[in-house]
Design a protein around this motif. Structure first.
Motif, PDB file in Angstrom:
ATOM      1  N   ALA A 349      -3.592  -5.149  32.490  1.00 35.79           N
ATOM      2  CA  ALA A 349      -3.277  -6.407  33.165  1.00 35.79           C
ATOM      3  C   ALA A 349      -4.543  -6.943  33.809  1.00 35.79           C
ATOM      4  CB  ALA A 349      -2.195  -6.192  34.219  1.00 35.79           C
ATOM      5  N   GLY A 350      -4.700  -8.246  33.816  1.00 34.89           N
ATOM      6  CA  GLY A 350      -5.898  -8.817  34.432  1.00 34.89           C
ATOM      7  C   GLY A 350      -5.883 -10.330  34.439  1.00 34.89           C
ATOM      8  N   THR A 351      -6.978 -10.885  34.884  1.00 36.84           N
ATOM      9  CA  THR A 351      -7.135 -12.337  34.974  1.00 36.84           C
ATOM     10  C   THR A 351      -8.212 -12.785  33.986  1.00 36.84           C
ATOM     11  OG1 THR A 351      -6.621 -12.201  37.327  1.00 36.84           O
ATOM     12  CG2 THR A 351      -7.606 -14.247  36.544  1.00 36.84           C
ATOM     13  N   VAL A 352      -7.914 -13.831  33.228  1.00 34.35           N
ATOM     14  CA  VAL A 352      -8.900 -14.368  32.295  1.00 34.35           C
ATOM     15  C   VAL A 352      -9.992 -15.064  33.100  1.00 34.35           C
ATOM     16  CG1 VAL A 352      -9.292 -15.948  30.366  1.00 34.35           C
ATOM     17  CG2 VAL A 352      -7.124 -14.697  30.537  1.00 34.35           C
ATOM     18  N   ILE A 353     -11.224 -14.597  32.946  1.00 35.15           N
ATOM     19  CA  ILE A 353     -12.320 -15.184  33.733  1.00 35.15           C
ATOM     20  C   ILE A 353     -13.281 -15.985  32.859  1.00 35.15           C
ATOM     21  CG2 ILE A 353     -12.222 -13.455  35.552  1.00 35.15           C
ATOM     22  CD1 ILE A 353     -14.506 -11.984  34.183  1.00 35.15           C
ATOM     23  N   LYS A 354     -13.204 -15.838  31.531  1.00 35.21           N
ATOM     24  CA  LYS A 354     -14.154 -16.553  30.681  1.00 35.21           C
ATOM     25  C   LYS A 354     -13.608 -16.593  29.260  1.00 35.21           C
ATOM     26  CE  LYS A 354     -19.006 -16.252  29.177  1.00 35.21           C
ATOM     27  NZ  LYS A 354     -20.220 -15.403  29.239  1.00 35.21           N
ATOM     28  N   ARG A 355     -13.915 -17.691  28.537  1.00 35.01           N
ATOM     29  CA  ARG A 355     -13.500 -17.806  27.136  1.00 35.01           C
ATOM     30  C   ARG A 355     -14.676 -18.318  26.299  1.00 35.01           C
ATOM     31  NH1 ARG A 355      -8.000 -20.963  26.264  1.00 35.01           N
ATOM     32  NH2 ARG A 355      -9.443 -22.732  26.371  1.00 35.01           N
ATOM     33  N   ASP A 356     -14.755 -17.890  25.070  1.00 31.31           N
ATOM     34  CA  ASP A 356     -15.721 -18.429  24.111  1.00 31.31           C
ATOM     35  C   ASP A 356     -14.956 -18.671  22.815  1.00 31.31           C
ATOM     36  OD1 ASP A 356     -17.701 -19.133  22.406  1.00 31.31           O
ATOM     37  OD2 ASP A 356     -18.829 -17.251  22.539  1.00 31.31           O
ATOM     38  N   LEU A 357     -14.468 -19.907  22.656  1.00 28.96           N
ATOM     39  CA  LEU A 357     -13.617 -20.209  21.501  1.00 28.96           C
ATOM     40  C   LEU A 357     -14.414 -20.422  20.225  1.00 28.96           C
ATOM     41  CD1 LEU A 357     -11.026 -22.644  23.148  1.00 28.96           C
ATOM     42  CD2 LEU A 357     -10.980 -20.147  23.002  1.00 28.96           C
ATOM     43  N   GLU A 358     -15.712 -20.618  20.326  1.00 30.35           N
ATOM     44  CA  GLU A 358     -16.525 -20.904  19.138  1.00 30.35           C
ATOM     45  C   GLU A 358     -17.213 -19.668  18.586  1.00 30.35           C
ATOM     46  OE1 GLU A 358     -16.327 -23.761  17.697  1.00 30.35           O
ATOM     47  OE2 GLU A 358     -15.033 -24.499  19.296  1.00 30.35           O
ATOM     48  N   HIS A 359     -16.894 -18.536  19.113  1.00 30.90           N
ATOM     49  CA  HIS A 359     -17.541 -17.311  18.626  1.00 30.90           C
ATOM     50  C   HIS A 359     -17.107 -17.041  17.181  1.00 30.90           C
ATOM     51  CE1 HIS A 359     -17.705 -12.889  17.969  1.00 30.90           C
ATOM     52  NE2 HIS A 359     -18.909 -13.057  18.509  1.00 30.90           N
ATOM     53  N   THR A 360     -18.074 -16.664  16.347  1.00 29.28           N
ATOM     54  CA  THR A 360     -17.775 -16.386  14.935  1.00 29.28           C
ATOM     55  C   THR A 360     -18.327 -15.023  14.544  1.00 29.28           C
ATOM     56  OG1 THR A 360     -19.816 -17.466  14.212  1.00 29.28           O
ATOM     57  CG2 THR A 360     -17.817 -18.840  14.317  1.00 29.28           C
ATOM     58  N   VAL A 361     -17.759 -14.501  13.482  1.00 33.70           N
ATOM     59  CA  VAL A 361     -18.289 -13.294  12.842  1.00 33.70           C
ATOM     60  C   VAL A 361     -18.482 -13.629  11.369  1.00 33.70           C
ATOM     61  CG1 VAL A 361     -17.169 -11.720  14.464  1.00 33.70           C
ATOM     62  CG2 VAL A 361     -15.979 -12.398  12.369  1.00 33.70           C
ATOM     63  N   THR A 362     -19.291 -12.823  10.697  1.00 29.84           N
ATOM     64  CA  THR A 362     -19.567 -13.060   9.281  1.00 29.84           C
ATOM     65  C   THR A 362     -18.680 -12.162   8.428  1.00 29.84           C
ATOM     66  OG1 THR A 362     -21.852 -13.567   9.842  1.00 29.84           O
ATOM     67  CG2 THR A 362     -21.362 -13.106   7.518  1.00 29.84           C
ATOM     68  N   SER A 363     -17.991 -12.764   7.485  1.00 31.18           N
ATOM     69  CA  SER A 363     -17.106 -11.990   6.613  1.00 31.18           C
ATOM     70  C   SER A 363     -17.916 -11.235   5.563  1.00 31.18           C
ATOM     71  CB  SER A 363     -16.116 -12.928   5.916  1.00 31.18           C
ATOM     72  OG  SER A 363     -16.809 -13.713   4.954  1.00 31.18           O
ATOM     73  N   ALA A 364     -17.237 -10.420   4.773  1.00 31.41           N
ATOM     74  CA  ALA A 364     -17.905  -9.644   3.727  1.00 31.41           C
ATOM     75  C   ALA A 364     -18.528 -10.560   2.675  1.00 31.41           C
ATOM     76  CB  ALA A 364     -16.903  -8.699   3.070  1.00 31.41           C
ATOM     77  N   LYS A 365     -17.962 -11.770   2.533  1.00 31.64           N
ATOM     78  CA  LYS A 365     -18.502 -12.718   1.554  1.00 31.64           C
ATOM     79  C   LYS A 365     -19.571 -13.627   2.146  1.00 31.64           C
ATOM     80  CE  LYS A 365     -14.275 -12.815  -1.223  1.00 31.64           C
ATOM     81  NZ  LYS A 365     -13.202 -13.659  -1.801  1.00 31.64           N
ATOM     82  N   GLY A 366     -19.890 -13.403   3.432  1.00 34.29           N
ATOM     83  CA  GLY A 366     -20.953 -14.169   4.060  1.00 34.29           C
ATOM     84  C   GLY A 366     -20.519 -15.431   4.756  1.00 34.29           C
ATOM     85  N   SER A 367     -19.227 -15.732   4.783  1.00 35.64           N
ATOM     86  CA  SER A 367     -18.760 -16.946   5.463  1.00 35.64           C
ATOM     87  C   SER A 367     -18.493 -16.660   6.938  1.00 35.64           C
ATOM     88  CB  SER A 367     -17.481 -17.452   4.792  1.00 35.64           C
ATOM     89  OG  SER A 367     -16.489 -16.447   4.809  1.00 35.64           O
ATOM     90  N   ALA A 368     -18.577 -17.729   7.743  1.00 36.42           N
ATOM     91  CA  ALA A 368     -18.362 -17.600   9.185  1.00 36.42           C
ATOM     92  C   ALA A 368     -16.877 -17.718   9.500  1.00 36.42           C
ATOM     93  CB  ALA A 368     -19.145 -18.686   9.920  1.00 36.42           C
ATOM     94  N   LEU A 369     -16.356 -16.762  10.272  1.00 34.78           N
ATOM     95  CA  LEU A 369     -14.946 -16.754  10.657  1.00 34.78           C
ATOM     96  C   LEU A 369     -14.843 -16.886  12.162  1.00 34.78           C
ATOM     97  CD1 LEU A 369     -13.738 -13.723   8.478  1.00 34.78           C
ATOM     98  CD2 LEU A 369     -13.610 -16.156   7.911  1.00 34.78           C
TER      99      LEU A 369
END
Length: 472
Positions: A349-369
């Motif tokens: 349980a906790g309080t949301v103190i920060k968000r980063d909605l634009e964070h991406t990771v790279t898939s196995a095919k090289g595309s940004a997710l």
């Protein structure tokens, strides 16, 4: 320390039971069939007295002057069977239900709008009715008795399924929703359990529980001293002069307390608001009752003595699935139950103190997710990176944690921009559970069952077999 242990210590300190749930996690029928009774010592098929009914103020009392006399026993059980049939006849109305599979309507089926519910004071009485049902199914003296045995067999089949409310025992009902300061085995005594939850005015739970222990047991086995001093003289008088008044008075005296206590247990749990998934689990009981009625009507009802290998696998799989589902549903419905998972560190349980909605990771095919990040301020969370947590249908993975913060990456449920509105805003208070949507356990048979199949009777060896054995 687990929350259960803490609650028991707290109850011990306060000398009164403490709540273990804030929601009613069992369906409570407005017209249950409550039954309390005693059988002859050592003979479960020989009832001495049974009190039953759907109305607290209008119970029926059956007594058997000579429980060993089969005619008297069958007459009493016949009366019980006919009243049971009358009660069950209220649950024959059906409604159409559209069955849906893979997102499309498949067919229309009919399900009973309600199902019967049997309530007994303790587990021993529920087991006694199981045995009584088996006994009645073997009788060929009266079809009504056999049908009653089949109905009791259905109740017995639902009794062991987690989450089913077809059969409720008052002790289990209370111990699910309250914690006492006594041993769990002592919670099996209905009088003691109630004394901890609602001690009389001016008494603490210990004093009230000690007083409750002096009263007659809730059955179905009676107290040996009561058998000797009260039951035996009453049975002898009924047998010698045919006067059952003394027996009825004695039976009513000992059954009254169990009758009142069982209804009190229903009252106490009925004060709680129902859990969100309670109706869903009751629907499973309604479908089961519907199928049972259809088999009774068609004359195809069967009860196996022992499950064979594959049905045993199916039954164990259902037990496993239901157990996991019940734990999950109770926690999601009830903050007090979820607190157990928080106490063990499996939930956070906790309080949301920060968000980063634009964070991406790279898939196995090289595309940004898109994989948004959330940071929570907590009061300690020591699960390793990679731990999966859930916020409703949103799946998250722990990336890192410190003494008072946890960094999480959203992995499912809200990884596209149209669904970002499902993510909690900053300053929102959240509880992340270790389980998400309904878990699915495929019931595919393994290549080899972990227990041997029933032995196959081998054919008698032939003469040719003998020749092979000798190597000729």
């Amino acid at each position: 320390m687990s929350l259960d242990v803490y609650q028991r210590l707290l109850a011990l300190q306060q000398r009164r039971a403490v709540p273990a749930a804030s929601r009613a996690h069992r369906h409570l029928s407005p017209r249950p069939w409550v039954l309390v009774g005693y059988h002859l010592a050592g003979e479960p098929s020989a009832p001495v007295a049974i009190r039953y009914g759907s109305f607290r103020g209008q119970p029926k009392l059956l007594v058997v002057a000579e429980p060993r006399d089969r005619d008297q026993r069958f007459a009493a059980l016949g009366a019980l069977a006919r009243d049971l049939a009358t009660y069950l006849s209220r649950y024959t109305e059906t409604e159409p239900v559209v069955r849906v599979g893979n997102g499309r309507e498949l067919d229309v089926d009919h399900c009973c709008t309600d199902a019967p519910q049997l309530v007994v004071p303790n587990e021993a009485t529920a087991h006694w009715l199981d045995l009584l049902g088996q006994y009645l199914r073997t009788l060929d003296v009266d079809p009504v008795l056999q049908t009653a045995g089949a109905h009791l067999g259905w109740f017995a089949s639902r009794r062991h399924l987690p989450g089913s409310s077809a059969v409720l025992t008052a002790t289990d009902l209370l111990s699910t929703h309250w914690r006492t300061g006594q041993l769990p085995t002592e919670d099996g005594h209905l009088g003691r359990l109630l004394a901890w939850i609602e001690p009389p005015a001016g008494q603490d739970a210990w004093t009230a529980a000690a007083a409750a222990e002096q009263r007659p047991p809730a059955g179905p086995a009676s107290d040996p001293e009561w058998d000797l001093m009260t039951l035996r003289p009453a049975l002898e008088r009924a047998k010698q002069v045919g006067d059952v008044r003394r027996l009825k008075l004695a039976a009513a005296e000992v059954l009254d307390q169990a009758w009142r206590d069982t209804w009190t247990a229903l009252d106490l749990v009925g004060l709680l608001p129902p859990g969100g998934h309670t109706a869903q689990r009751w629907e499973s009981d309604r479908w089961s009752w519907t199928r049972h009625r259809e088999r009774i009507t068609a004359g195809t009802i069967r009860f196996g003595g022992r499950l064979s290998d594959v049905p045993a696998f199916r039954f164990l799989h259902e037990l496993e699935t239901r157990t996991v589902a019940l734990e999950r549903q109770m926690a999601l419905d009830d903050p007090l139950v979820m607190a157990r998972w928080l106490a063990t560190g499996e939930a956070v349980a906790g309080t949301v103190i920060k968000r980063d909605l634009e964070h991406t990771v790279t898939s196995a095919k090289g595309s940004a997710l898109l994989r948004p990040l959330l940071w929570l301020r907590t009061h300690g969370f020591d699960r390793p990176a990679g731990t999966e947590l859930w916020l409703g249908r949103i799946g998250l993975t722990v990336r890192s944690s410190t003494v008072d913060t946890v960094e999480l990456m959203v992995t499912s449920g809200a990884v596209t921009r149209p669904k970002f509105n499902l993510l909690p805003e900053c300053d929102a208070e959240v509880v992340l559970a270790p389980f998400g949507p309904q878990q699915h356990f495929p019931d595919n048979l393994p290549e080899e069952l972990p227990w041997p199949a029933r032995p196959v009777r081998l054919a008698a060896p032939s003469a040719s077999d003998d020749r092979e054995d000798t190597g000729e």
